[in-house]
Design an enzyme around this catalytic site. Sequence first.
Site, mmCIF file in Angstrom:
data_model
loop_
_atom_site.group_PDB
_atom_site.id
_atom_site.type_symbol
_atom_site.label_atom_id
_atom_site.label_comp_id
_atom_site.label_asym_id
_atom_site.label_seq_id
_atom_site.Cartn_x
_atom_site.Cartn_y
_atom_site.Cartn_z
ATOM 1 N N LYS A 121 0.816 -1.312 -0.053
ATOM 2 C CA LYS A 121 -0.063 -0.158 0.135
ATOM 3 C C LYS A 121 0.793 1.175 0.011
ATOM 4 O O LYS A 121 0.636 2.310 -0.646
ATOM 5 C CB LYS A 121 -0.943 0.031 1.323
ATOM 6 C CG LYS A 121 -1.994 -0.994 1.213
ATOM 7 C CD LYS A 121 -2.858 -1.021 2.458
ATOM 8 C CE LYS A 121 -2.291 -1.266 3.703
ATOM 9 N NZ LYS A 121 -1.851 -2.534 3.925
ATOM 10 N N THR A 122 1.848 1.256 0.848
ATOM 11 C CA THR A 122 2.690 2.603 1.177
ATOM 12 C C THR A 122 3.440 2.707 -0.335
ATOM 13 O O THR A 122 3.388 3.956 -0.772
ATOM 14 C CB THR A 122 3.513 2.417 2.137
ATOM 15 O OG1 THR A 122 2.924 2.160 3.265
ATOM 16 C CG2 THR A 122 4.409 3.671 2.114
ATOM 17 N N GLU A 165 -3.739 5.926 1.566
ATOM 18 C CA GLU A 165 -3.462 4.728 1.847
ATOM 19 C C GLU A 165 -4.674 4.128 2.703
ATOM 20 O O GLU A 165 -4.932 4.797 3.686
ATOM 21 C CB GLU A 165 -2.197 4.600 2.696
ATOM 22 C CG GLU A 165 -1.727 3.042 3.221
ATOM 23 C CD GLU A 165 -0.191 3.117 3.611
ATOM 24 O OE1 GLU A 165 -0.028 2.118 4.296
ATOM 25 O OE2 GLU A 165 0.615 3.647 3.276
#
Length: 462
Positions: A121-122, A165
């Site tokens: 995600k990051t 995110e």
Amino acid sequence: MAPGLPTAMDRPHFIGIGGAGMSGIAKILAQRGAQVAGSDAKDSATADALRALGATVHIGHAAGHLADDASCVVVSSAIREDNPELVRAAELGIPVVHRSDALAALMDGLRPIAVAGTHGKTTTTSMLAVSLTELGREPSYAIGGDLDAPGSNALHGEGDIFVAEADESDRSFHKYAPEVAIILNVELDHHANYASMEEIHESFETFVGRIVPGGTLVISADHEGARDLTRRLDGSVRTVTYGEAEDADVRVLSVVPQGLKSEVTVELDGNPLTFTVSVPGKHYALNAVAALAAGAALGVPAAELAPALAAYTGVKRRLQLKGEASGVQVIDSYAHHPTEMTADLEAMRAAAGDGRILVLFQPHLFSRTRELGTEMGRALALADASVVLDIYPAREDPIPGVTSELIIDAARAAGADVTAVHDKAEAPEVIAGMAKPGDLVLTMGAGDVTDLGPHILDRLSK
């Protein structure tokens, strides 16, 4: 023009303001003109970055830190009910807002892209933030890690796109209403909150159901958990799949390693498109393809976005080079789930050449170690040698019988060379003593093992 400040958050107080998710929201609110205050357990560069924006940051938690005129108190799921500032908020009748609700409020009036998945995600959120900025789109963004400096995990932009995110760990991603949602992968994790894959799938289905009418889901065609989720959906949301699978809508034709970069070729709308990803590893290349597909779904021309993605050169703790000493490179990895560990170690194997890969691993969470300790040990077998620290508890209390030995035993059963070190202060000496010129040393885990990189470099230089 981006919207202004939600009036209910004009004087917010953040409990745990230095955390990755919390600090990003605080930063955006400060940039929008809020009088931000908060507290954190310890001082940090992130706290300094917030102070530079005019925020008041207290160190330690005490009832007196909370101003009587605070408009709300923002908390994460990690804040316990007996926190003195939370208790004081109840006494004063100050509304308590979960960080996901605060972030959702910041997205109102914008075109959100919400990036979800068990892993990646990051990185994917960062890739979108950097590439859209490179194109002059001036996005707002909130990321679970710093791009290039402390406090760079969030920005209030003047454009109409907000990249966020979306955290599934506590189901907080159910609060968002994205125009485009990305799901990178779906696996069982966060065992304190999810008891089964069925619960995970139900949670992600709820997230998909939050996509606004006319919006788009971008989802992996390669990851089995994601494919299972796609099969469960009712078809009411436009879905774009991506990956190496032959049936992918955005198909990856090749990923060619080029040192610490990759050249990626995809087929999009029937046409080939080749671009560079400036970080190593196939998993990061696939993250970039997800970002490309999401941007295209939002109307950003793929031919423009693809070369802009090369501007992303990494995010802190995601295979971040911390330095080199005596011919040994020290790299920091946030990987804490077996899938992430395996992906990062495979990427490093491709980049290491004839050098060895040495890992200093710190397990994260007792519940995760209990459920996935065996798989973590097997992942460590991909390294040439490993040093394993005690479990970093984060928000959890110890679980009887759950220790790093679960990982160490599994690693040794898989033929790995593993050393247990219980005193974290001794670890830099141990791992540096194992290293030879040409080796790569990885500090790996989601806890404070990241702090040991400079100490390892210092030991290597002597």
